[in-house]
Design a protein around this motif. Structure first.
Motif, PDB file in Angstrom:
ATOM      1  N   ARG A 152       2.496   4.609   7.001  1.00  0.00           N
ATOM      2  CA  ARG A 152       1.836   4.934   5.733  1.00  0.00           C
ATOM      3  C   ARG A 152       2.793   5.749   4.874  1.00  0.00           C
ATOM      4  O   ARG A 152       3.268   6.794   5.300  1.00  0.00           O
ATOM      5  N   ASP A 153       3.073   5.274   3.668  1.00  0.00           N
ATOM      6  CA  ASP A 153       3.869   6.035   2.710  1.00  0.00           C
ATOM      7  C   ASP A 153       2.939   6.987   1.973  1.00  0.00           C
ATOM      8  O   ASP A 153       2.071   6.551   1.201  1.00  0.00           O
ATOM      9  N   LYS A 182       6.048  10.055   5.134  1.00  0.00           N
ATOM     10  CA  LYS A 182       5.361   8.998   5.879  1.00  0.00           C
ATOM     11  C   LYS A 182       4.534   9.583   7.010  1.00  0.00           C
ATOM     12  O   LYS A 182       4.803  10.677   7.493  1.00  0.00           O
ATOM     13  N   PRO A 227      -2.815   4.498   2.505  1.00  0.00           N
ATOM     14  CA  PRO A 227      -2.161   3.188   2.534  1.00  0.00           C
ATOM     15  C   PRO A 227      -1.795   2.762   3.959  1.00  0.00           C
ATOM     16  O   PRO A 227      -1.603   3.604   4.831  1.00  0.00           O
ATOM     17  N   ASN A 235       1.094   0.586   4.773  1.00  0.00           N
ATOM     18  CA  ASN A 235       2.224  -0.162   4.235  1.00  0.00           C
ATOM     19  C   ASN A 235       2.772  -1.184   5.223  1.00  0.00           C
ATOM     20  O   ASN A 235       3.140  -2.285   4.831  1.00  0.00           O
TER      21      ASN A 235
END
Length: 94
Positions: free
Chosen positions: A8-9, A53, A76, A78
């Motif tokens: 996840r960013d 992250k 998110p 990603n």
């Protein structure tokens, strides 16, 4: 059950204070609880926080549930990769 690692960013997550990390965990837990009450087979083991992250380990019936959790929680997802096996230093001794 399949296990996944989710990248996840999240800008500045590595410098987040304890209160912010607690709030993020609470949000994720709330969404997971709601999904589980809908008979969706998904759970969170733990996450690693680094820089911008997080790397989260989830157990989930399928990848679609992880996407649903991401959408509902606002975190998110990603990159989602299914974990096929795990090794550590003791693997060399087998």
């Amino acid at each position: 059950m399949p296990k996944f690692i989710i990248e996840r960013d999240i800008p500045d997550i590595g410098s987040a204070d304890d209160a912010a990390l607690s709030a993020a965990a609470e949000k994720s837990n709330s969404v997971l609880s709601a999904m589980q009450s809908e008979d969706k087979d998904i759970s969170w083991e733990h996450s690693y926080v680094v820089g911008n992250k997080t790397f989260c380990i989830y157990n989930s019936a399928d990848e679609a549930l992880i996407h649903e959790h991401a959408e509902r929680s606002g975190f998110p997802a990603n990159t989602i990769s299914e974990i096929k096996s795990q090794i550590d230093p003791t693997t060399a001794d087998e």
